[in-house]
Design a protein around this motif. Sequence first.
Motif, short mmCIF file in Angstrom:
data_model
loop_
_atom_site.label_atom_id
_atom_site.label_comp_id
_atom_site.label_asym_id
_atom_site.label_seq_id
_atom_site.Cartn_x
_atom_site.Cartn_y
_atom_site.Cartn_z
N UNK A 42 0.81 -1.21 0.00
CA UNK A 42 0.00 0.00 0.00
C UNK A 42 0.84 1.26 0.00
N UNK A 43 0.15 2.40 0.01
CA UNK A 43 0.78 3.71 -0.02
C UNK A 43 0.71 4.33 1.37
N UNK A 44 1.84 4.81 1.87
CA UNK A 44 1.89 5.46 3.18
C UNK A 44 1.33 6.88 3.05
N UNK B 203 -2.98 3.55 2.51
CA UNK B 203 -4.07 3.41 1.55
C UNK B 203 -3.77 2.21 0.67
N UNK B 204 -4.72 1.27 0.64
CA UNK B 204 -4.50 0.05 -0.14
C UNK B 204 -5.83 -0.51 -0.61
N UNK B 205 -5.91 -0.90 -1.86
CA UNK B 205 -7.08 -1.56 -2.44
C UNK B 205 -8.37 -0.82 -2.10
N UNK B 206 -8.38 0.50 -2.36
CA UNK B 206 -9.58 1.33 -2.23
C UNK B 206 -10.02 1.54 -0.78
N UNK B 207 -9.12 1.34 0.20
CA UNK B 207 -9.52 1.55 1.58
C UNK B 207 -8.36 2.17 2.35
#
Length: 661
Positions: free
Chosen positions: A596-598, A619-623
């Motif tokens: 994911x993105x920090x 933020x990862x996989x729309x959440x």
Amino acid sequence: MFRKILIANRGEIACRVIRTARRMGVATVAVYSDADRAALHVEMADEAIRIGPAEVAKSYLNIAAIIAAARASGADAVHPGYGFLSENPDFVEAVEAAGLVFIGPSASAIRAMGLKDAAKALMEKAGVPVVPGYHGDRQDAAFLADEAAAIGYPVLIKARAGGGGKGMRRVEQPADFAAALESARREGESAFGDGRVLVEKYMAKPRHIEVQVFGDGHGNVVHLFERDCSLQRRHQKVIEEAPAPGMTVEMRDSMGAAAVRAAAAIGYSGAGTVEFIADVSEGLRQDRFYFMEMNTRLQVEHPVTEAITGLDLVEWQLRVAAGEVLPKRQAELAIDGWAFEARLYAENPARDFLPATGRLSVFDLPESARIDSGVRAGDVITPFYDPMIAKVITHGRSRAEALARLETALEQCRVGGVASNAGFLVRLCRHRAFAAGDVDTGLIGRAGETLFADPEAPEEAFALAALSALGFLKPSASPDPWGRIRGFRLWGEPAQTLFLDHAGAEHAVKVTTLGEERFRIEHNDIEMEIRVHSTDGRAVRVDFDDHSLAATVHRDRADIDVFFGGHGHAFAIAEEAGRHDEAAAGGDRLVAPMPGLVRIVAAQPGARVAKGDALVTMEAMKMELVLAAPRDGVVAIVPVAVGDQVAEGALLFSLEPEEAA
């Protein structure tokens, strides 16, 4: 009718559109990112064009690249699917400016319903009831907090753009409002490019009921009855059904008429869904339903409407976009039976539905149900897109019949290589309140741990995993009965002990060969005999002591999946297995539970933190995932920064040893 259409989407919806287009004799063009180069929708389409790298912003949200692909392919029209650009009016205008037809509503209709606050004001003028709350333009935090207090807690903060539960936060008390508002704004900005919100009264026992509407370019609008989408987690739908349980003819007519007024108010053309929330604290009442929003596109759950009406909604979309009138009038539409749709996700319900990534080593779905999917066995579930891997749809003459068929179909789902919610969905089908039709959006949250935790693997599963690990479930090609005796030796009974990793623990299993396809298994101080009657390498028929069962066993190098009794159980040969998941291990380290993105780093080396303090937001996989300190202590190392893309298991924070802290 169109000669060729481009589908500006991916996965199961792209495959779904391709199937209808093919039946109608319309050629299809797929688009794909680098991550989807070998995807099923690319294989199914008549032709496919690359539009960019894996990141959504550079591929499936890249309007210029999609328009260029449409022009290069010679397509007549563009189908947006759902998600991505499907409700982006700028995309509609770009499609039309390129001389192409957009298979969906006008840009003005999308804009009218795209912002929840403006849409609610429009609906009030059209005589459609709306949820009490603040839907205005003023956005300063102190003013919104005052409005929340005036509405009365609990309240719901909702991003004014988009949908799918993104940018939505429930707030129980005033002290939590500021943090929830900031989180909702941040998620709204990330998902929709708009951080503005509205505040509404939160209903203690709401039901989410939506009405499918369809309009054409000739002033006609009809509704295709309702769907109940109340079974939700993280504000995302899990199982949908049509019609809604407990719906009276009078309330259906009233809700359907309100939905038609909503669509007519904006001159709607194409498929759309008007979403209502019903307060069922005193039962389903005709005066207790309120407009929430309108989705100006086809919905994920449209197959249940197709099942009870016998219609193909994608065909209707194509015909309306090509200038035809609606195929049927309201009086010609009727409900036939009942339908359910379950969303099969790559996710871990026991870990708050955390999305999962990995390769689908096993992906067998039943032939007894309609399956809409965009993946196959061997495909990789990446962190770039939504983790839904299939929709399982059943239809029956009654609700009980349709639900029984859904439960059976879900029991037959075989998903291995990644965590899935298959077992959770089976248990949900068996839940007493759901089976009785007593549903609301809080049912899953109230159901307790019985829904979330997978059952412990029975001894039979350990036995089959051990036999598979030792190669004893491979089909024997030898006609010689002596050649079918696995592990035979001349003096004494041959015995082998191996170690299996299961649910984070290591298990010693002893296997003794007794004779032709007969073994003794010892594990956890339990001893049993097993006889293998037949095996083709996956489907197995065995006797355990005095009972017989059928199972499916799949081995992928060190990983072994055992399926029977409606559940799947994952094992790994311990000597070859990787390290256990450290994300939930606590201790001194905080690691990423998935790629994911920090987004936020809340502390730096030397800072003192308490157990439960939010340290990193990813933020990862729309959440959005908020990761907390595993214990009290002092931060030692922070190897990541805002904007970093991290892999699963990457170190995010390390605390100083407890004696040093």
